[in-house]
Design a protein around this motif. Structure first.
Motif, short mmCIF file in Angstrom:
data_model
loop_
_atom_site.label_atom_id
_atom_site.label_comp_id
_atom_site.label_asym_id
_atom_site.label_seq_id
_atom_site.Cartn_x
_atom_site.Cartn_y
_atom_site.Cartn_z
N LEU A 5 0.97 -1.35 -0.07
CA LEU A 5 0.07 -0.18 0.01
C LEU A 5 0.86 1.20 0.03
O LEU A 5 1.70 1.33 0.86
N ARG A 6 0.59 2.25 -0.83
CA ARG A 6 1.30 3.39 -1.13
C ARG A 6 2.90 3.09 -1.77
O ARG A 6 3.57 4.19 -1.58
N SER A 7 3.28 1.95 -1.99
CA SER A 7 4.47 1.54 -2.51
C SER A 7 4.65 2.37 -4.08
O SER A 7 3.47 2.61 -4.63
N PRO A 8 5.67 2.33 -4.73
CA PRO A 8 5.70 2.97 -5.99
C PRO A 8 4.87 2.05 -7.02
O PRO A 8 4.18 2.65 -7.81
N ARG A 9 5.00 0.91 -6.73
CA ARG A 9 4.26 0.07 -7.82
C ARG A 9 2.71 0.11 -7.52
O ARG A 9 1.96 0.14 -8.42
N HIS A 10 2.35 0.03 -6.30
CA HIS A 10 1.19 0.44 -6.07
C HIS A 10 0.50 1.87 -6.62
O HIS A 10 -0.62 1.77 -7.26
N GLN A 11 1.21 2.79 -6.64
CA GLN A 11 1.18 4.18 -7.14
C GLN A 11 1.07 3.99 -8.69
O GLN A 11 0.15 4.64 -9.10
N ARG A 12 1.73 3.17 -9.16
CA ARG A 12 1.75 3.05 -10.67
C ARG A 12 0.25 2.14 -11.08
O ARG A 12 -0.33 2.65 -12.03
N PHE A 13 0.20 1.16 -10.22
CA PHE A 13 -1.24 0.66 -10.26
C PHE A 13 -2.54 1.38 -10.32
O PHE A 13 -3.39 1.49 -11.34
N LEU A 14 -2.46 2.33 -9.31
CA LEU A 14 -3.62 3.40 -9.24
C LEU A 14 -3.52 4.31 -10.39
O LEU A 14 -4.72 4.70 -11.09
N ALA A 15 -2.33 4.81 -10.80
CA ALA A 15 -2.23 6.01 -11.90
C ALA A 15 -3.01 5.14 -13.08
O ALA A 15 -3.49 5.71 -13.91
N GLN A 16 -2.58 3.84 -13.34
CA GLN A 16 -2.98 3.16 -14.46
C GLN A 16 -4.52 3.13 -14.60
O GLN A 16 -5.20 3.11 -15.55
N LEU A 17 -5.03 2.85 -13.36
CA LEU A 17 -6.61 2.65 -13.25
C LEU A 17 -7.32 3.98 -13.41
O LEU A 17 -8.10 4.14 -14.26
N VAL A 18 -6.87 5.15 -13.00
CA VAL A 18 -7.28 6.43 -13.16
C VAL A 18 -7.08 6.83 -14.79
O VAL A 18 -8.06 7.42 -15.25
N SER A 19 -6.15 6.41 -15.08
CA SER A 19 -5.67 7.08 -16.55
C SER A 19 -6.67 6.42 -17.43
O SER A 19 -7.29 6.71 -18.41
N LEU A 20 -6.96 5.03 -17.35
CA LEU A 20 -7.91 4.08 -18.06
C LEU A 20 -9.32 4.75 -18.00
O LEU A 20 -9.83 4.90 -18.73
N ARG A 21 -9.56 4.99 -16.82
CA ARG A 21 -11.06 5.59 -16.42
C ARG A 21 -11.18 7.03 -17.25
O ARG A 21 -12.03 7.27 -18.03
N LYS A 22 -10.22 7.69 -17.06
CA LYS A 22 -10.33 9.11 -18.04
C LYS A 22 -10.21 8.79 -19.18
O LYS A 22 -10.87 9.64 -20.08
N ALA A 23 -9.47 7.94 -19.77
CA ALA A 23 -9.39 7.53 -21.37
C ALA A 23 -10.69 7.22 -21.81
O ALA A 23 -11.08 7.30 -22.88
N LYS A 24 -11.53 6.58 -21.06
CA LYS A 24 -12.88 5.95 -21.45
C LYS A 24 -13.93 7.12 -21.24
O LYS A 24 -15.07 7.01 -21.65
N GLY A 25 -13.40 8.37 -20.71
CA GLY A 25 -14.23 9.29 -20.59
C GLY A 25 -15.28 9.23 -19.55
O GLY A 25 -16.36 9.60 -19.42
N LEU A 26 -14.86 8.56 -18.63
CA LEU A 26 -15.70 8.22 -17.45
C LEU A 26 -15.62 9.11 -16.11
O LEU A 26 -14.35 9.28 -15.64
N THR A 27 -16.61 9.67 -15.47
CA THR A 27 -16.05 10.17 -14.05
C THR A 27 -16.05 8.90 -12.96
O THR A 27 -16.69 7.92 -13.18
#
Length: 83
Positions: A5-27
């Protein structure tokens, strides 16, 4: 094994999920609706305040029309696995 939790790898995972959500145009609210969860659920995992379990992750990737294996594979390729 160090905490993830809060490790660099976890941060990359979360960034990927946020980026994916935004790329799909979803809030966050729209994703939460697809998951039948409150918006705060999405805000908390995206902010690193809570973890997603495997089933939640699979439900999320289905809601985002994404391949869970691709997401996990990229984490594995970009992170060091210490055994």
């Amino acid at each position: 094994m160090p905490k993830s939790l809060r490790s660099p790898r976890h941060q990359r995972f979360l960034a990927q999920l946020v980026s994916l959500r935004k790329a799909k145009g979803l809030t966050q609210a729209q994703v939460a609706e697809k998951l039948d969860r409150p918006q705060s659920f999405v805000a908390k995992y995206e902010g690193g305040e809570r973890r997603l379990d495997v089933i939640e992750f699979l439900d999320l990737t289905a809601a985002l029309d994404a391949d869970p294996c691709e997401i996990l594979s990229s984490l594995r390729a970009n992170g060091r696995l210490r055994l």
